[in-house]
Motif scaffolding. Structure first.
Motif, PDB file in Angstrom:
ATOM      1  N   THR A  11      22.880 -17.768  -4.995  1.00 57.85           N
ATOM      2  CA  THR A  11      22.437 -16.265  -5.963  1.00 57.85           C
ATOM      3  C   THR A  11      21.308 -15.847  -5.313  1.00 57.85           C
ATOM      4  O   THR A  11      21.322 -14.917  -4.360  1.00 57.85           O
ATOM      5  CB  THR A  11      23.067 -16.424  -6.572  1.00 57.85           C
ATOM      6  OG1 THR A  11      24.942 -16.491  -6.492  1.00 57.85           O
ATOM      7  CG2 THR A  11      22.972 -14.834  -6.987  1.00 57.85           C
ATOM      8  N   GLU A  12      20.244 -17.275  -5.585  1.00 61.03           N
ATOM      9  CA  GLU A  12      18.654 -17.202  -5.527  1.00 61.03           C
ATOM     10  C   GLU A  12      18.722 -17.598  -4.397  1.00 61.03           C
ATOM     11  O   GLU A  12      17.209 -16.024  -3.997  1.00 61.03           O
ATOM     12  CB  GLU A  12      18.855 -18.533  -6.469  1.00 61.03           C
ATOM     13  CG  GLU A  12      18.182 -18.610  -8.313  1.00 61.03           C
ATOM     14  CD  GLU A  12      18.073 -19.065  -8.651  1.00 61.03           C
ATOM     15  OE1 GLU A  12      16.272 -20.123  -7.879  1.00 61.03           O
ATOM     16  OE2 GLU A  12      18.237 -19.917  -9.306  1.00 61.03           O
ATOM     17  N   LYS A  13      19.298 -17.851  -3.407  1.00 55.68           N
ATOM     18  CA  LYS A  13      18.889 -17.602  -1.720  1.00 55.68           C
ATOM     19  C   LYS A  13      19.163 -15.910  -1.628  1.00 55.68           C
ATOM     20  O   LYS A  13      18.749 -15.375  -0.451  1.00 55.68           O
ATOM     21  CB  LYS A  13      19.230 -18.336  -1.211  1.00 55.68           C
ATOM     22  CG  LYS A  13      18.943 -18.712   0.452  1.00 55.68           C
ATOM     23  CD  LYS A  13      20.228 -19.763   1.147  1.00 55.68           C
ATOM     24  CE  LYS A  13      19.649 -19.735   2.435  1.00 55.68           C
ATOM     25  NZ  LYS A  13      20.342 -20.305   3.477  1.00 55.68           N
ATOM     26  N   LEU A  34      27.599  -9.698 -18.335  1.00 53.72           N
ATOM     27  CA  LEU A  34      27.405 -10.278 -18.590  1.00 53.72           C
ATOM     28  C   LEU A  34      27.668 -11.658 -18.379  1.00 53.72           C
ATOM     29  O   LEU A  34      29.086 -12.052 -17.499  1.00 53.72           O
ATOM     30  CB  LEU A  34      27.473 -10.746 -19.977  1.00 53.72           C
ATOM     31  CG  LEU A  34      26.345 -11.679 -20.785  1.00 53.72           C
ATOM     32  CD1 LEU A  34      25.188 -10.858 -21.040  1.00 53.72           C
ATOM     33  CD2 LEU A  34      27.294 -11.700 -22.436  1.00 53.72           C
ATOM     34  N   GLY A  35      26.490 -12.838 -17.170  1.00 49.23           N
ATOM     35  CA  GLY A  35      26.831 -13.459 -16.444  1.00 49.23           C
ATOM     36  C   GLY A  35      27.440 -13.681 -15.631  1.00 49.23           C
ATOM     37  O   GLY A  35      27.064 -14.759 -14.989  1.00 49.23           O
ATOM     38  N   ALA A  36      26.972 -12.708 -15.156  1.00 54.89           N
ATOM     39  CA  ALA A  36      27.274 -12.591 -13.418  1.00 54.89           C
ATOM     40  C   ALA A  36      26.623 -13.204 -12.546  1.00 54.89           C
ATOM     41  O   ALA A  36      26.642 -13.538 -11.260  1.00 54.89           O
ATOM     42  CB  ALA A  36      27.851 -10.585 -13.357  1.00 54.89           C
ATOM     43  N   GLY A  37      25.483 -13.127 -12.675  1.00 56.71           N
ATOM     44  CA  GLY A  37      23.835 -13.985 -12.085  1.00 56.71           C
ATOM     45  C   GLY A  37      22.783 -12.963 -12.124  1.00 56.71           C
ATOM     46  O   GLY A  37      22.053 -13.141 -10.500  1.00 56.71           O
ATOM     47  N   LYS A  38      22.964 -11.564 -12.866  1.00 55.13           N
ATOM     48  CA  LYS A  38      21.780 -10.853 -12.224  1.00 55.13           C
ATOM     49  C   LYS A  38      20.520 -11.771 -12.604  1.00 55.13           C
ATOM     50  O   LYS A  38      19.585 -11.709 -11.628  1.00 55.13           O
ATOM     51  CB  LYS A  38      22.244  -9.529 -13.283  1.00 55.13           C
ATOM     52  CG  LYS A  38      22.695  -8.954 -13.353  1.00 55.13           C
ATOM     53  CD  LYS A  38      23.370  -7.680 -13.613  1.00 55.13           C
ATOM     54  CE  LYS A  38      24.078  -8.347 -15.326  1.00 55.13           C
ATOM     55  NZ  LYS A  38      24.180  -8.139 -15.709  1.00 55.13           N
ATOM     56  N   THR A 121      25.121  -5.305  -6.618  1.00 53.02           N
ATOM     57  CA  THR A 121      26.321  -5.059  -7.648  1.00 53.02           C
ATOM     58  C   THR A 121      26.790  -6.483  -7.571  1.00 53.02           C
ATOM     59  O   THR A 121      27.010  -6.983  -6.446  1.00 53.02           O
ATOM     60  CB  THR A 121      27.446  -3.876  -7.407  1.00 53.02           C
ATOM     61  OG1 THR A 121      26.885  -2.931  -6.853  1.00 53.02           O
ATOM     62  CG2 THR A 121      28.832  -4.092  -8.604  1.00 53.02           C
ATOM     63  N   ILE A 122      27.137  -7.524  -9.052  1.00 54.29           N
ATOM     64  CA  ILE A 122      27.533  -8.716  -8.212  1.00 54.29           C
ATOM     65  C   ILE A 122      28.555  -8.812  -9.649  1.00 54.29           C
ATOM     66  O   ILE A 122      28.747  -8.291 -10.593  1.00 54.29           O
ATOM     67  CB  ILE A 122      26.376  -9.724  -9.021  1.00 54.29           C
ATOM     68  CG1 ILE A 122      25.301  -9.553  -8.079  1.00 54.29           C
ATOM     69  CG2 ILE A 122      26.890 -10.970  -9.566  1.00 54.29           C
ATOM     70  CD1 ILE A 122      23.961  -9.810  -9.235  1.00 54.29           C
TER      71      ILE A 122
END
Length: 141
Positions: A11-13, A34-38, A121-122
């Motif tokens: 996700t960071e990449k 919440l906790g999706a990875g934003k 959107t995650i």
């Protein structure tokens, strides 16, 4: 554009790849539970912009500033705001004029102030699996 990631690192990449295409003044409007990875995605944005600071969620501060990259990254959390009027009260226009990237979590709360934003959107598809959809990124083509 859709991406599928299987870890916070992936996700960071994806965030880092997007950051390399951004110009000063870009606004990223996040959508996701919440906790999706934003915040993980934002860590990637910071890395892609060359920021060296540790990226944390701005839940209690409203905005965190990361200034060490090729352009500033302003990381907003609008969870506690109830309208775009409150966003303007904290100096939104000043941040836009500073020539950085504004990454906005809980953008739904201030959607009317984010015209022209790139929407990310995650969606959580499993414990570590995420579907990331990037829209409105005409500059990315």
């Amino acid at each position: 554009m859709d991406f599928l990631t299987h870890s916070p690192e992936e996700t960071e990449k994806t965030g880092a790849e997007l950051a390399r295409t951004l110009s000063p003044g870009a606004v990223i409007a996040f959508r996701g539970d919440l906790g999706a990875g934003k915040t993980a995605f934002t860590r990637g944005l910071a890395r892609g912009l060359g920021c060296r600071e540790t990226v944390t969620s701005p839940t209690y501060t409203i905005v965190n500033e990361y200034l060490s990259g090729r352009m500033p990254l302003f990381h907003f959390d609008m969870y506690r705001l109830s309208s775009s009027d409150e966003l303007f009260d904290i100096g939104w226009e000043d941040y836009l004029e500073r020539g950085g990237v504004c990454a906005v979590e809980w953008s739904e709360n201030v959607a009317d102030a984010l015209d022209g934003a790139i929407t990310v959107t995650i969606e959580k598809l499993g414990e570590d699996c995420r579907k990331i959809t990037v829209e409105g990124a005409d500059a990315l083509c």
